[in-house]
Design a protein around this motif. Structure first.
Motif, PDB file in Angstrom:
ATOM      1  N   ALA A  43       0.873  -1.175   0.000  1.00 31.36           N
ATOM      2  CA  ALA A  43       0.000   0.000   0.000  1.00 31.36           C
ATOM      3  C   ALA A  43       0.910   1.224   0.000  1.00 31.36           C
ATOM      4  O   ALA A  43       2.077   1.151   0.413  1.00 31.36           O
ATOM      5  N   VAL A  44       0.379   2.359  -0.448  1.00 36.17           N
ATOM      6  CA  VAL A  44       1.186   3.563  -0.605  1.00 36.17           C
ATOM      7  C   VAL A  44       0.707   4.646   0.349  1.00 36.17           C
ATOM      8  O   VAL A  44      -0.492   4.882   0.492  1.00 36.17           O
ATOM      9  N   LYS A  45       1.651   5.274   1.038  1.00 33.34           N
ATOM     10  CA  LYS A  45       1.345   6.440   1.866  1.00 33.34           C
ATOM     11  C   LYS A  45       2.465   7.453   1.687  1.00 33.34           C
ATOM     12  O   LYS A  45       3.643   7.101   1.770  1.00 33.34           O
ATOM     13  N   THR A  87      -5.430   2.938  -1.272  1.00 33.66           N
ATOM     14  CA  THR A  87      -5.437   4.027  -0.293  1.00 33.66           C
ATOM     15  C   THR A  87      -5.554   5.334  -1.069  1.00 33.66           C
ATOM     16  O   THR A  87      -5.347   5.365  -2.287  1.00 33.66           O
ATOM     17  N   ASP A  88      -5.862   6.422  -0.331  1.00 29.50           N
ATOM     18  CA  ASP A  88      -5.872   7.713  -1.009  1.00 29.50           C
ATOM     19  C   ASP A  88      -4.489   8.361  -0.950  1.00 29.50           C
ATOM     20  O   ASP A  88      -4.324   9.511  -1.329  1.00 29.50           O
ATOM     21  N   GLY A  89      -3.509   7.624  -0.451  1.00 28.50           N
ATOM     22  CA  GLY A  89      -2.157   8.128  -0.404  1.00 28.50           C
ATOM     23  C   GLY A  89      -1.820   8.869   0.869  1.00 28.50           C
ATOM     24  O   GLY A  89      -0.658   9.197   1.111  1.00 28.50           O
ATOM     25  N   SER A  90      -2.814   9.110   1.736  1.00 30.87           N
ATOM     26  CA  SER A  90      -2.537   9.877   2.950  1.00 30.87           C
ATOM     27  C   SER A  90      -2.548   9.006   4.204  1.00 30.87           C
ATOM     28  O   SER A  90      -2.010   9.388   5.232  1.00 30.87           O
ATOM     29  N   ALA A  91      -3.148   7.819   4.140  1.00 34.48           N
ATOM     30  CA  ALA A  91      -3.164   6.933   5.302  1.00 34.48           C
ATOM     31  C   ALA A  91      -3.192   5.492   4.822  1.00 34.48           C
ATOM     32  O   ALA A  91      -3.718   5.191   3.747  1.00 34.48           O
ATOM     33  N   LEU A  92      -2.625   4.606   5.614  1.00 33.39           N
ATOM     34  CA  LEU A  92      -2.591   3.197   5.251  1.00 33.39           C
ATOM     35  C   LEU A  92      -3.803   2.477   5.831  1.00 33.39           C
ATOM     36  O   LEU A  92      -4.332   2.896   6.871  1.00 33.39           O
ATOM     37  N   PRO A  93      -4.271   1.415   5.209  1.00 32.53           N
ATOM     38  CA  PRO A  93      -5.409   0.669   5.757  1.00 32.53           C
ATOM     39  C   PRO A  93      -5.070   0.153   7.152  1.00 32.53           C
ATOM     40  O   PRO A  93      -3.918  -0.179   7.445  1.00 32.53           O
ATOM     41  N   ALA A  94      -6.077   0.086   8.004  1.00 27.57           N
ATOM     42  CA  ALA A  94      -5.846  -0.452   9.349  1.00 27.57           C
ATOM     43  C   ALA A  94      -5.519  -1.934   9.264  1.00 27.57           C
ATOM     44  O   ALA A  94      -6.041  -2.659   8.402  1.00 27.57           O
ATOM     45  N   LEU A  95      -4.638  -2.376  10.141  1.00 29.45           N
ATOM     46  CA  LEU A  95      -4.324  -3.799  10.229  1.00 29.45           C
ATOM     47  C   LEU A  95      -4.909  -4.333  11.523  1.00 29.45           C
ATOM     48  O   LEU A  95      -4.886  -3.650  12.558  1.00 29.45           O
ATOM     49  N   HIS A 148       4.764   0.890   1.084  1.00 28.53           N
ATOM     50  CA  HIS A 148       4.802   0.144   2.338  1.00 28.53           C
ATOM     51  C   HIS A 148       4.365  -1.298   2.091  1.00 28.53           C
ATOM     52  O   HIS A 148       3.636  -1.580   1.156  1.00 28.53           O
ATOM     53  N   ALA A 149       4.819  -2.178   2.991  1.00 32.38           N
ATOM     54  CA  ALA A 149       4.342  -3.559   2.969  1.00 32.38           C
ATOM     55  C   ALA A 149       4.045  -3.989   4.397  1.00 32.38           C
ATOM     56  O   ALA A 149       4.568  -3.406   5.358  1.00 32.38           O
TER      57      ALA A 149
END
Lengths: 244, 244
Positions: free
Chosen positions: B30-32, B116-124, B37-38
């Motif tokens: 995912a991108v932030k 993502t919208d590029g500003s936050a990563l999905p919650a884990l 990021h991974a």
DNA sequence: AAAATAGTGTCTCTGAGACATTATGTG
DNA sequence: CACATAATGTCTCAGAGACACTATTTT
């Protein structure tokens, strides 16, 4: 620390986990008379009796899938490694629970390319007791034959991979001897893409950049002599474009 | 004929065959903030205690590898399928006999892309009892961290695949919401390629052919408003070039 | 007005394809 | 010489990159 780790490995009680039988399936390609061929086995027993299947076999407890694929390839062709040049790479893994009605079999499919001069196919082992593998034209098989298990999908995946890869690599040269003419190489492309629409002149110009001229030439029945080329090392498997 | 086949399936005595434990490993990207990021898990026990590992788990007896990958992804992110858009594809299979010192484990690695919208990563998911997965910057991990098992190879394979694929497909859009601006898309490319050298003007021209303008616009802190685009269906996973 | 960003215009270069032309062999 | 094939030349076209320029917003 070392002791803690040893302790762990000793204490480790093998849990309950789902286990599967692991096999390799091979899509072995070679070119003859500008026609792409693959090795098939005609099934003598159920399931899929009478259908064509891809050669393959179990992965041994002390080998990985690629090693098993090389071993199966050697058992099937009887090639001494290095006598026939060969290229083997992993394709994809097929794990659908019902793909073999007898038991849970997960298969790592591999793509194998054998070198020929375009006039004859490599010999296949006459087979121990089981059915022997035989060369068949790929596009005819796809059009006319029934394939066992999910082997049609594997075959088309292998064909797509090869067809795509030769667009931007010199993988096609793995289907030819160490030294080859541009005519031979062009026939490989025509075989894989199942077409005859490749302009000889443009093809020459496009390819020569990634090839090395041996300086030697070879004659055909008619026409001018053709130069013998080898693949320049830096272009062997990696891309022909995007020169890093 | 049906009887002969039934007879066979009944008679079939399960032979001796090597069996393995089958797992999936996930490389979840995912991108932030224009950084790729991974998701990783910090190992609490041996082997490779303290090292980073990829999330994964066993493949159940009634599912194939891709299904297991989706399930693991959901367990890890708690995403309701469809809430976060996600893309999962098979990467390669790792079967080296010694890759897990505890037992023979064959792992089918998968590549997963989260929007993502590029500003936050999905919650884990905070993790049940075991260690929770956490987002980490990929290029920093590769430069500074020790990775468990053969997971460094899997991670670089995933990164290579993604970096190569976005050259000729719109796969990068799977890391963004349904609608996005060219600025967001460009930031994804910069994140994956770990570069900031992408000319905005040329990027726009190159991409717009495969995108559909929604007609709506969106504002940033400063500057002109940016148009919102979606991927034209015919370009979603297949190539942007080579229009058949 | 000043600054920042979105998007377009322009120029050059490169590579591919269509097609003609020259070069080199055989019968 | 006639013929076939190898290899090169020429022309056009499309796409990518470098870079300048215009348009649209905020402060």
């Amino acid at each position: 620390m070392a002791t803690e780790e040893e302790q762990f490995l000793q204490d480790y009680a093998p849990r309950e986990y789902p286990s599967v039988a692991l096999t390799v399936d091979l899509v072995v390609f070679a070119v003859k008379a500008s026609t792409l061929h693959a090795a098939f086995v005609r099934r003598g027993g159920h399931p899929f009796k009478g259908a064509l299947a891809l050669p393959g076999g179990f992965v041994g407890p002390d080998e990985d899938a690629l090693t098993a694929a090389w071993r199966e390839l050697q058992e099937e062709t009887g090639l001494e490694l290095g006598a026939h040049r060969a290229h083997v790479e992993q394709l994809a893994t097929y794990s659908s629970p019902g793909r073999d009605p007898r038991m849970r079999v997960v298969s790592v499919a591999h793509l194998a390319l054998l070198a020929t001069d375009g006039s004859a196919l490599p010999a296949l082992n006459p087979g121990t007791d089981t059915e022997a593998a035989q060369w068949m034209p790929v596009y005819e098989v796809l059009a006319n034959e029934t394939l066992a298990f999910d082997h049609r999908g594997i075959l088309t995946a292998a064909l797509d991979r090869l067809a795509g890869k030769i667009e931007y690599t010199l993988t096609a040269a793995r289907l030819l001897p160490e030294e080859f003419t541009l005519y031979q190489l062009r026939r490989v492309y025509q075989a894989v893409w199942n077409t005859d629409k490749l302009d000889a002149g443009n093809f020459t110009r496009k390819m020569t950049g990634a090839l090395r001229d041996t300086g030697r030439k070879v004659l055909r029945d008619k026409g001018a002599p053709a130069a013998l080329f080898t693949v320049r090392d830096e272009y062997l498997s990696p891309p022909m474009m995007r020169p890093v």
